[in-house]
Design an enzyme around this catalytic site. Structure first.
Site, PDB file in Angstrom:
ATOM      1  N   CYS A  36      11.611  -6.089   5.631  1.00 39.13           N
ATOM      2  CA  CYS A  36      10.601  -7.357   5.731  1.00 39.13           C
ATOM      3  C   CYS A  36      11.278  -8.327   6.639  1.00 39.13           C
ATOM      4  CB  CYS A  36       9.877  -7.453   4.706  1.00 39.13           C
ATOM      5  SG  CYS A  36       8.772  -6.232   3.997  1.00 39.13           S
TER       6      CYS A  36
ATOM      7  N   ILE B 131       0.753  -1.180  -0.043  1.00 36.82           N
ATOM      8  CA  ILE B 131       0.091  -0.003   0.078  1.00 36.82           C
ATOM      9  C   ILE B 131       0.937   1.303   0.051  1.00 36.82           C
ATOM     10  CG2 ILE B 131      -1.789   1.080   1.444  1.00 36.82           C
ATOM     11  CD1 ILE B 131      -2.489  -1.367   2.588  1.00 36.82           C
ATOM     12  N   GLU B 132       0.961   1.766  -1.340  1.00 41.68           N
ATOM     13  CA  GLU B 132       2.075   2.946  -1.417  1.00 41.68           C
ATOM     14  C   GLU B 132       1.373   4.547  -0.872  1.00 41.68           C
ATOM     15  OE1 GLU B 132       3.351   2.622  -5.245  1.00 41.68           O
ATOM     16  OE2 GLU B 132       4.743   0.893  -4.674  1.00 41.68           O
TER      17      GLU B 132
ATOM     18  N   GLU C  23       4.605  -7.942   3.236  1.00 41.35           N
ATOM     19  CA  GLU C  23       4.829  -8.774   4.391  1.00 41.35           C
ATOM     20  C   GLU C  23       4.370  -7.987   5.726  1.00 41.35           C
ATOM     21  OE1 GLU C  23       6.580  -7.835   1.860  1.00 41.35           O
ATOM     22  OE2 GLU C  23       8.029  -9.239   1.126  1.00 41.35           O
TER      23      GLU C  23
HETATM   24  N1  THU Z   1       7.624  -4.129  -1.688  1.00 48.09           N
HETATM   25  C1  THU Z   1       6.818  -5.129  -1.005  1.00 48.09           C
HETATM   26  O1  THU Z   1       5.615  -5.110  -0.768  1.00 48.09           O
HETATM   27  N2  THU Z   1       7.727  -6.266  -0.004  1.00 48.09           N
HETATM   28  C2  THU Z   1       9.069  -6.256  -0.312  1.00 48.09           C
HETATM   29  O2  THU Z   1       9.454  -6.617   0.729  1.00 48.09           O
HETATM   30  C3  THU Z   1       9.629  -5.552  -1.374  1.00 48.09           C
HETATM   31  C4  THU Z   1       9.135  -4.364  -1.797  1.00 48.09           C
HETATM   32  C5  THU Z   1       6.600  -3.192  -2.347  1.00 48.09           C
HETATM   33  C6  THU Z   1       7.128  -1.841  -1.977  1.00 48.09           C
HETATM   34  C7  THU Z   1       6.695  -0.926  -2.952  1.00 48.09           C
HETATM   35  O3  THU Z   1       5.268  -0.817  -3.116  1.00 48.09           O
HETATM   36  C8  THU Z   1       6.935  -1.822  -4.171  1.00 48.09           C
HETATM   37  O4  THU Z   1       7.153  -3.416  -3.606  1.00 48.09           O
HETATM   38  C9  THU Z   1       8.267  -1.516  -5.060  1.00 48.09           C
HETATM   39  O5  THU Z   1       9.542  -1.488  -4.176  1.00 48.09           O
HETATM   40 ZN    ZN Z   2       9.681  -5.340   2.321  1.00 56.30          ZN
END
Ligand code: THU
Ligand code: ZN
Length: 137
Positions: free
Chosen positions: A88, A42-43, A54
């Site tokens: 994570c 969720i950005e 995660e």
């Molecule tokens: N992202 C994750 O959700 N988990 C990770 O451990 C790697 C990165 C997401 C964060 C961001 O929204 C997108 O991937 C690009 O980095």
């Molecule tokens: Zn992460």
């Protein structure tokens, strides 16, 4: 037959909110009792507040009273074998032993499995802080 953990991670990434990176990630975390909690990324417009899939899965599980896990699946929309990032890995290490199995989706039926301990050796933990405190006494 219950859906596989990778399938749950693939389903979870459909909820990802990723207007900035357009990189969807889903995670499915299995408790030692066999329950599954999922998360997606969720950005945020400030970037640094973005939640990782995660982290969201861990939060879902912990807020529902679960703290012991044996398996995690992670999938990105690109089916590129994405692994949990460093942050994570540390979040997982708070609740999971080094033998947590991390299943990464390579597409189709293909997966790569890691132990959390190989992804993050020598993690800082509650034990580290308690040992330091004992040394100060
Ligand atoms: N992202 C994750 O959700 N988990 C990770 O451990 C790697 C990165 C997401 C964060 C961001 O929204 C997108 O991937 C690009 O980095
Ligand atoms: Zn992460």
């Amino acid at each position: 037959m219950p859906e596989s953990l990778v399938t749950r991670a693939r389903e979870a990434l459909e909820q990802a909110y990723v207007p900035y990176s357009e990189y969807t990630v889903g995670a499915a975390l299995r408790t030692v009792d066999g329950e599954v909690f999922v998360g997606c990324n969720i950005e945020n417009a400030n970037y640094s507040n973005s939640l990782h899939a995660e982290e969201v899965a861990v939060a879902e599980a912990v807020k529902n009273g679960h703290r012991e896990f044996d398996r995690l699946a992670v999938s990105s929309g690109a089916r590129d074998g994405v692994t949990p990032c460093g942050m994570c890995r540390q979040t997982l290490a708070e609740f999971c032993d080094e033998d947590l199995v991390v299943v990464c989706d390579e597409g189709g039926e293909e997966t790569t499995e890691y132990a959390l301990g190989e992804l993050l050796p020598n993690t800082i933990s509650l034990d580290t802080l308690e040992a330091a405190e004992a040394n100060r006494e």
